[in-house]
Design a protein around this motif. Structure first.
Motif, PDB file in Angstrom:
ATOM      1  N   GLU A 167      39.129  43.028  44.007  1.00 38.93           N
ATOM      2  CA  GLU A 167      39.985  43.905  44.803  1.00 38.93           C
ATOM      3  C   GLU A 167      39.334  44.226  46.151  1.00 38.93           C
ATOM      4  OE1 GLU A 167      42.728  45.535  46.353  1.00 38.93           O
ATOM      5  OE2 GLU A 167      43.266  45.375  44.218  1.00 38.93           O
TER       6      GLU A 167
ATOM      7  N   ALA B 249      43.185  41.426  42.276  1.00 38.43           N
ATOM      8  CA  ALA B 249      42.224  42.347  41.660  1.00 38.43           C
ATOM      9  C   ALA B 249      41.266  41.654  40.698  1.00 38.43           C
ATOM     10  CB  ALA B 249      42.955  43.473  40.933  1.00 38.43           C
TER      11      ALA B 249
ATOM     12  N   TRP C 114      35.900  41.127  39.357  1.00 38.55           N
ATOM     13  CA  TRP C 114      36.630  42.142  40.111  1.00 38.55           C
ATOM     14  C   TRP C 114      36.639  41.708  41.574  1.00 38.55           C
ATOM     15  CZ3 TRP C 114      39.699  46.265  39.665  1.00 38.55           C
ATOM     16  CH2 TRP C 114      39.811  47.141  40.740  1.00 38.55           C
TER      17      TRP C 114
END
Length: 353
Positions: free
Chosen positions: A185, A149, A183
């Protein structure tokens, strides 16, 4: 394009005498301390993750003369009923209490060993990161966010690269006044405020900078910036904060194989860093050093950091090859920077092993 600022070399001189090695190898004591640190950190974080997965609390409560099993959500005692009390719930409560006590005992024992290893590593003056970064990284790892993530993409990654190289990278800038996370993810999130819950768990004073919506600041003005590649930005929940601005150059940092190291902060506390492949990180830095949108005062540091890191990869990270296969993977924007580095750097030095 201007040439990189490599020094001039007399071809009649021995390059080994003219230029110091890019990496100063750790002593046996330093290397041993870092190995022990990693091993003990993994035992500790496994127990911490186990505890984090348990409910905050389970309790038998009586309401209106009838007993229920309640799941407690916070220190204020807020929670919800799981149903009327039964033998099955009694066994569930007993098992929960045993598991929780076992995990707490493991955490306590492993934390003592971990603190000892961290203290030894700090005393041996291994590469370290700023104190402010540690709590964020530990909480992120406790929540298992460093395994897909979030990625450490700023200057704090430099310490992880030093450990990957097995030594100190000569003159490599490693101090920063903020913390950059990407980020990464791959699965779309719906309503989960993953980043915001992480930051607030570490420091309740974090607020989003209204002028820079991708940045959060705490009461001490420490800044955390969230970045994202366009291919990953849409996977963040719309309610999550801070909101990253999709940056095409962040796509490059998703390539290759990430570096995964346990480091220590200047206060002696441990933290785990997962950072981009050092080759792609360095080439992105070279690219950034010549972008007009980049702050002028940061461009020089970008170039210096990139060149020194590429030298360290070539010298001390054979598991990250800088060869024709790697060159063939490079996009058109980065290929010229890689070619300039290969043409202008000193001849490859003798292997240190």
């Amino acid at each position: 394009m201007n040439k990189f600022n490599y020094p001039a070399f007399d071809k009649n001189q021995n390059l080994q005498d003219k230029l110091p090695m890019a990496v100063k190898v750790f002593s046996d004591e330093q290397a041993r301390a870092l190995i022990n640190l990693r091993q003990r950190y993994e035992v500790w974080i496994e127990a911490e993750r186990g505890l984090a997965k348990l409910p905050y609390g389970l309790a038998r409560k009586e309401v209106g003369g009838r007993a229920y099993l309640y799941e407690i959500r916070d220190r204020k005692g807020n929670g919800k009923s799981l149903g009327p009390w039964s033998e099955a719930f009694a066994a569930k409560l007993d098992a929960y209490r045993r598991e929780k006590e076992t995990l707490k005992a493991r955490i306590s024992a492993s934390k003592s060993a971990l603190d000892e290893s961290a203290s030894i590593a700090r005393a041996l003056r291994v590469p370290m990161i700023a104190n402010e970064v540690g709590p964020i990284l530990r909480e992120a790892d406790r929540r298992e966010l460093l395994d897909g993530a979030l990625l450490v993409v700023g200057t704090n990654a430099v310490v992880a690269y030093a450990l990957e190289a097995g030594g100190f990278i000569r003159d490599l800038p490693d101090e920063t006044a903020d913390f950059d996370l990407a980020w990464t993810e791959t699965d779309p999130q719906q309503d989960a405020q993953i980043v915001w819950d992480l930051l607030k768990a570490v420091d309740a004073t974090f607020t989003v900078n209204t002028e820079r919506s991708f940045q959060a600041r705490n009461a001490k003005a420490y800044e955390v910036e969230i970045l994202a590649a366009p291919s990953r930005a849409a996977n963040m929940a719309r309610t999550d904060r801070p909101r990253p601005i999709p940056l095409p150059e962040q796509e490059w940092l998703l390539e290759g194989r990430a570096v995964d190291q346990v480091v220590i902060c200047r206060d002696g506390s441990p933290a785990r860093i997962v950072a981009p492949d050092p080759r792609w990180f360095a080439l992105q830095k070279l690219w950034m050093s010549e972008q007009s949108k980049r702050h002028p005062l940061k461009r020089g540091k970008d170039m210096k950091q990139a060149l020194l890191l590429l030298d360290a990869v070539a010298e001390a990270m054979p598991h990250y090859p800088l060869d024709e296969a790697f060159e063939a993977m490079l996009p058109g924007e980065l290929a010229p920077y890689y070619l300039r580095w290969t043409e202008q750097r000193p001849d490859p030095r003798s292997p240190r092993w």
